[in-house]
Design a protein around this motif. Structure first.
Motif, PDB file in Angstrom:
ATOM      1  N   ILE A 305     -24.317  23.085  30.968  1.00 30.81           N
ATOM      2  CA  ILE A 305     -25.476  22.757  31.802  1.00 30.81           C
ATOM      3  C   ILE A 305     -25.169  23.249  33.208  1.00 30.81           C
ATOM      4  CG2 ILE A 305     -27.025  20.935  32.546  1.00 30.81           C
ATOM      5  CD1 ILE A 305     -26.797  21.334  29.478  1.00 30.81           C
ATOM      6  N   ILE A 306     -25.835  24.308  33.625  1.00 30.19           N
ATOM      7  CA  ILE A 306     -25.535  24.946  34.906  1.00 30.19           C
ATOM      8  C   ILE A 306     -26.675  24.664  35.877  1.00 30.19           C
ATOM      9  CG2 ILE A 306     -24.968  27.115  36.054  1.00 30.19           C
ATOM     10  CD1 ILE A 306     -24.096  28.208  33.341  1.00 30.19           C
ATOM     11  N   ILE A 307     -26.407  23.831  36.863  1.00 29.88           N
ATOM     12  CA  ILE A 307     -27.398  23.472  37.879  1.00 29.88           C
ATOM     13  C   ILE A 307     -27.120  24.336  39.105  1.00 29.88           C
ATOM     14  CG2 ILE A 307     -28.400  21.588  39.216  1.00 29.88           C
ATOM     15  CD1 ILE A 307     -26.689  19.783  37.148  1.00 29.88           C
ATOM     16  N   THR A 308     -28.003  25.265  39.390  1.00 31.95           N
ATOM     17  CA  THR A 308     -27.770  26.239  40.452  1.00 31.95           C
ATOM     18  C   THR A 308     -28.669  25.944  41.642  1.00 31.95           C
ATOM     19  OG1 THR A 308     -27.203  27.888  38.780  1.00 31.95           O
ATOM     20  CG2 THR A 308     -27.640  28.693  41.003  1.00 31.95           C
ATOM     21  N   LEU A 309     -28.055  25.559  42.754  1.00 35.39           N
ATOM     22  CA  LEU A 309     -28.797  25.182  43.963  1.00 35.39           C
ATOM     23  C   LEU A 309     -28.721  26.309  44.988  1.00 35.39           C
ATOM     24  CD1 LEU A 309     -27.576  21.465  44.199  1.00 35.39           C
ATOM     25  CD2 LEU A 309     -29.542  22.392  42.960  1.00 35.39           C
ATOM     26  N   ILE A 310     -29.070  27.495  44.560  1.00 35.76           N
ATOM     27  CA  ILE A 310     -29.038  28.680  45.419  1.00 35.76           C
ATOM     28  C   ILE A 310     -30.352  29.429  45.229  1.00 35.76           C
ATOM     29  CG2 ILE A 310     -27.833  30.821  46.019  1.00 35.76           C
ATOM     30  CD1 ILE A 310     -25.336  29.687  44.686  1.00 35.76           C
ATOM     31  N   GLY A 311     -30.948  29.870  46.325  1.00 34.64           N
ATOM     32  CA  GLY A 311     -32.191  30.623  46.263  1.00 34.64           C
ATOM     33  C   GLY A 311     -31.985  32.092  46.604  1.00 34.64           C
ATOM     34  N   GLY A 312     -33.099  32.827  46.630  1.00 35.18           N
ATOM     35  CA  GLY A 312     -33.072  34.248  46.947  1.00 35.18           C
ATOM     36  C   GLY A 312     -33.323  35.084  45.706  1.00 35.18           C
ATOM     37  N   GLU A 313     -34.381  35.873  45.709  1.00 36.09           N
ATOM     38  CA  GLU A 313     -34.765  36.633  44.524  1.00 36.09           C
ATOM     39  C   GLU A 313     -33.735  37.694  44.127  1.00 36.09           C
ATOM     40  OE1 GLU A 313     -38.896  38.481  42.659  1.00 36.09           O
ATOM     41  OE2 GLU A 313     -38.831  37.692  44.700  1.00 36.09           O
ATOM     42  N   PRO A 314     -33.183  38.476  45.069  1.00 35.22           N
ATOM     43  CA  PRO A 314     -32.157  39.459  44.665  1.00 35.22           C
ATOM     44  C   PRO A 314     -30.936  38.788  44.041  1.00 35.22           C
ATOM     45  CG  PRO A 314     -33.004  39.972  46.855  1.00 35.22           C
ATOM     46  CD  PRO A 314     -33.531  38.627  46.495  1.00 35.22           C
ATOM     47  N   PHE A 315     -30.495  37.668  44.647  1.00 33.80           N
ATOM     48  CA  PHE A 315     -29.364  36.941  44.080  1.00 33.80           C
ATOM     49  C   PHE A 315     -29.675  36.495  42.657  1.00 33.80           C
ATOM     50  CE2 PHE A 315     -28.131  32.604  42.922  1.00 33.80           C
ATOM     51  CZ  PHE A 315     -26.760  32.760  42.757  1.00 33.80           C
ATOM     52  N   LEU A 316     -30.836  35.874  42.467  1.00 35.23           N
ATOM     53  CA  LEU A 316     -31.154  35.302  41.170  1.00 35.23           C
ATOM     54  C   LEU A 316     -31.282  36.375  40.092  1.00 35.23           C
ATOM     55  CD1 LEU A 316     -31.723  32.693  39.664  1.00 35.23           C
ATOM     56  CD2 LEU A 316     -34.161  33.045  40.121  1.00 35.23           C
ATOM     57  N   ALA A 317     -31.876  37.501  40.436  1.00 37.83           N
ATOM     58  CA  ALA A 317     -32.028  38.576  39.449  1.00 37.83           C
ATOM     59  C   ALA A 317     -30.673  39.013  38.908  1.00 37.83           C
ATOM     60  CB  ALA A 317     -32.771  39.749  40.083  1.00 37.83           C
ATOM     61  N   ASP A 318     -29.699  39.214  39.798  1.00 41.73           N
ATOM     62  CA  ASP A 318     -28.365  39.630  39.366  1.00 41.73           C
ATOM     63  C   ASP A 318     -27.633  38.487  38.672  1.00 41.73           C
ATOM     64  OD1 ASP A 318     -26.093  41.636  39.470  1.00 41.73           O
ATOM     65  OD2 ASP A 318     -25.187  39.982  40.604  1.00 41.73           O
ATOM     66  N   TYR A 319     -27.772  37.293  39.174  1.00 42.56           N
ATOM     67  CA  TYR A 319     -27.108  36.103  38.632  1.00 42.56           C
ATOM     68  C   TYR A 319     -27.538  35.857  37.184  1.00 42.56           C
ATOM     69  CZ  TYR A 319     -25.852  31.065  38.532  1.00 42.56           C
ATOM     70  OH  TYR A 319     -25.345  29.832  38.235  1.00 42.56           O
ATOM     71  N   LEU A 320     -28.842  35.870  36.939  1.00 42.04           N
ATOM     72  CA  LEU A 320     -29.339  35.637  35.589  1.00 42.04           C
ATOM     73  C   LEU A 320     -28.975  36.786  34.656  1.00 42.04           C
ATOM     74  CD1 LEU A 320     -32.878  34.064  36.171  1.00 42.04           C
ATOM     75  CD2 LEU A 320     -30.703  32.912  35.764  1.00 42.04           C
ATOM     76  N   ARG A 321     -28.990  38.017  35.180  1.00 37.18           N
ATOM     77  CA  ARG A 321     -28.624  39.178  34.348  1.00 37.18           C
ATOM     78  C   ARG A 321     -27.195  39.028  33.833  1.00 37.18           C
ATOM     79  NH1 ARG A 321     -25.564  43.366  35.121  1.00 37.18           N
ATOM     80  NH2 ARG A 321     -25.318  42.912  37.358  1.00 37.18           N
ATOM     81  N   ARG A 322     -26.285  38.636  34.724  1.00 36.28           N
ATOM     82  CA  ARG A 322     -24.878  38.535  34.331  1.00 36.28           C
ATOM     83  C   ARG A 322     -24.647  37.351  33.389  1.00 36.28           C
ATOM     84  NH1 ARG A 322     -21.251  39.278  39.632  1.00 36.28           N
ATOM     85  NH2 ARG A 322     -19.625  39.393  38.009  1.00 36.28           N
ATOM     86  N   LEU A 323     -25.347  36.265  33.607  1.00 37.34           N
ATOM     87  CA  LEU A 323     -25.231  35.142  32.669  1.00 37.34           C
ATOM     88  C   LEU A 323     -25.856  35.476  31.321  1.00 37.34           C
ATOM     89  CD1 LEU A 323     -25.936  32.001  34.902  1.00 37.34           C
ATOM     90  CD2 LEU A 323     -23.779  32.637  33.810  1.00 37.34           C
ATOM     91  N   HIS A 324     -26.930  36.257  31.374  1.00 41.39           N
ATOM     92  CA  HIS A 324     -27.600  36.647  30.128  1.00 41.39           C
ATOM     93  C   HIS A 324     -26.663  37.451  29.228  1.00 41.39           C
ATOM     94  CE1 HIS A 324     -30.825  38.666  27.660  1.00 41.39           C
ATOM     95  NE2 HIS A 324     -31.281  37.424  27.692  1.00 41.39           N
ATOM     96  N   GLU A 325     -25.764  38.191  29.828  1.00 39.24           N
ATOM     97  CA  GLU A 325     -24.790  38.974  29.058  1.00 39.24           C
ATOM     98  C   GLU A 325     -23.815  38.075  28.305  1.00 39.24           C
ATOM     99  OE1 GLU A 325     -23.014  41.354  32.077  1.00 39.24           O
ATOM    100  OE2 GLU A 325     -24.708  42.751  32.237  1.00 39.24           O
ATOM    101  N   GLN A 326     -23.712  36.802  28.723  1.00 38.82           N
ATOM    102  CA  GLN A 326     -22.773  35.866  28.107  1.00 38.82           C
ATOM    103  C   GLN A 326     -23.422  34.969  27.055  1.00 38.82           C
ATOM    104  OE1 GLN A 326     -19.511  36.015  28.945  1.00 38.82           O
ATOM    105  NE2 GLN A 326     -20.031  37.691  30.353  1.00 38.82           N
ATOM    106  N   ARG A 327     -24.705  35.175  26.794  1.00 43.53           N
ATOM    107  CA  ARG A 327     -25.433  34.218  25.961  1.00 43.53           C
ATOM    108  C   ARG A 327     -24.928  34.166  24.526  1.00 43.53           C
ATOM    109  NH1 ARG A 327     -28.205  38.898  26.115  1.00 43.53           N
ATOM    110  NH2 ARG A 327     -29.409  39.579  24.292  1.00 43.53           N
ATOM    111  N   HIS A 328     -24.286  35.241  24.034  1.00 46.21           N
ATOM    112  CA  HIS A 328     -23.777  35.240  22.668  1.00 46.21           C
ATOM    113  C   HIS A 328     -22.416  34.553  22.558  1.00 46.21           C
ATOM    114  CE1 HIS A 328     -27.099  37.727  21.490  1.00 46.21           C
ATOM    115  NE2 HIS A 328     -26.731  38.733  22.268  1.00 46.21           N
TER     116      HIS A 328
END
Length: 477
Positions: A305-328
């Motif tokens: 359960i990852i609660i992320t209290l950080i904003g900013g669209e460029p940050f989030l786009a990269d952050y979610l992309r890298r976590l998405h690579e770990q979903r398997h």
């Protein structure tokens, strides 16, 4: 208590009126609009003084129509006003008469004091507005002196309600929403791997720290639940919200640390009882540890359960992309701040596959029949689509109109009853800080996620079976 018994007695036989006067203080920026009209050789006629007219009459000296651009400031809150009108139309069917007077109150404290000094609010039974922080203080003070309930529709800060016992703050503060998020996570994921990701942002560090402490306490309390068969044999203290067997009890047991209880040397003190500090709740300061630090704290045998209290669209786009690579490799469930829902460039697959949840003051499920009914009525009356302001307006206005209808001007004495109107009502008011000298804040927080490529309210009964995705068995630590 005596006060509670008096309140209960009042609610059984409240002081009611046949007619209630409602004052809506809304920014229409009519002076600015007048200047523009006059500059274009057109005029606006407003008979009487500034605060005596409910309607505005336009007189164009040239034959062509005058059209305002859609982003003009004077149109900013028109949809809210239209939502109030629809609520008024609905409540009048109850048989109680409501008289609405609308006053243009822009972001100007001098105008607010001028409005109060005119005496035109003297017969108001309810004030909705103002909408800006610069004008809320004098209006709330007026409500306190004259025992008039004042509804603040959009302002978020809890400090507005301090020492203003007649103020009702509809939009919860960030601190309040985070407390409600902590309650939700502790109830649904108490044994999972919980990570709080933040940057210790200047100006938000105290809010983040308070949330983290609340989350630790709530998870520790959840870990102290015991089966009802054992309650009589265990020494402890009782609190609200316990899950006992398959039902939720009004009691929760906290171990006292005696008679062979757990080692609580490094524990959390709550309600006079020291609880073991939960080892499954940890922080990640992202600017120091980065993605590698976050990944090192993930577990494969638990839902992360990852609660992320950080904003900013460029940050989030990269952050979610890298976590998405770990979903398997990991089971991931993310919770994000309200700002995330406004980022248009984020891949929908990231939101879906990472089970991204948002916490927000308002969520409108267009699959709900009462929301659909409102949309149809709004389209019919105003020939356009309602926005979130219109939806917020109709829910807020109807709640307080109904409060007047059922319990009169002193409806605050019956707020516990009004809070129990059901899931469709997005209101749960409580005194700020539990202090009777303060005003009321709505604690209701919406939490929704992306599921099957649509938004789903996870707090709605039987909407989303959250535990279906948990890889650990129910007895896992």
């Amino acid at each position: 208590s005596v006060a509670r018994h008096e309140a209960d007695a009042y609610c059984l036989d409240p002081e009611l009126k046949e007619e209630y006067n409602i004052a809506l203080l809304i920014p229409l920026y009519l002076e600015e609009l007048t200047d523009e009209l006059q500059a274009g050789n057109r005029s606006i006629i407003n008979q009487g003084d500034d605060y005596s007219q409910d309607a505005i009459e336009f007189d164009f000296s040239s034959p062509e129509d005058f059209e305002l651009p859609l982003n003009h400031r004077s149109l900013s809150f028109v949809s809210y006003y239209q939502g109030v009108l629809l609520a008024l139309d609905s409540i009048r069917k109850s048989g109680t008469d409501f008289k609405l007077r609308v006053f243009d109150l822009p972001q100007d404290e001098r105008k607010a004091r001028q409005l109060i000094g005119s005496g035109i609010l003297s017969d108001a039974d309810l004030i909705i507005g103002p909408f800006h922080g610069q004008t809320i203080r004098p209006i709330a003070e007026y409500g306190r002196r004259n025992n008039v309930p004042v509804v603040s529709p959009l302002l978020e800060g809890a400090s507005y309600a301090e020492n203003m016992p007649n103020l009702f703050k509809v939009t919860p503060s960030l601190e309040t929403m985070l407390k409600e998020l902590a309650v939700y996570i502790s109830r649904h994921y108490p044994k999972q791997n919980i990570l709080v990701v933040h940057n210790n942002q200047p100006g938000a560090a105290s809010i983040i720290s308070e949330f983290y402490d609340t989350l630790l306490t709530r998870v520790a309390m959840s870990g102290s639940y015991y089966d009802s068969l054992q309650l009589a044999r265990v020494d402890g203290y009782y609190f609200d919200g316990t899950l006992v067997g398959s039902r939720r009890s009004d009691n929760m047991l906290l171990m006292s640390g005696r008679q062979g209880g757990p080692d609580v040397t490094d524990g959390i003190l709550t309600q006079g009882t020291r609880l073991p500090r939960p080892s499954n709740v940890r922080e990640v300061i992202f600017r120091e540890e980065g993605m590698d630090g976050l990944l090192s704290k993930l577990r494969k045998d638990r839902n992360n359960i990852i609660i992320t209290l950080i904003g900013g669209e460029p940050f989030l786009a990269d952050y979610l992309r890298r976590l998405h690579e770990q979903r398997h490799f990991y089971h991931l469930t993310l919770f994000g701040i309200p700002d995330w829902q406004d980022y248009a460039s984020i891949e929908i697959d990231y939101l879906q596959n990472l089970r991204v949840h948002y916490f927000t003051p308002d969520f409108y499920d267009y699959q709900e029949p009462h929301i659909q009914e409102f949309v149809y009525k709004y389209r019919e009356m105003f020939l356009t689509e309602p926005d979130n302001d219109a939806l917020k307006a109709v829910q807020t206005s109807y709640f307080f109109f109904n409060a007047l209808h059922k319990f009169g001007k002193d409806f605050h004495r019956c707020i516990d009853i009004m809070n129990k109107l059901g899931h469709e009502s997005p209101f749960n008011f409580a005194r700020v800080g539990g202090d009777a000298r303060n005003g009321w804040e709505n604690r209701h927080t919406s939490i929704y996620r992306i599921q099957d490529y649509r938004t789903v309210d996870v707090l709605k009964p039987l909407s989303v079976p959250e535990e279906e995705d948990d890889p650990a068995d129910e007895n896992g630590g």
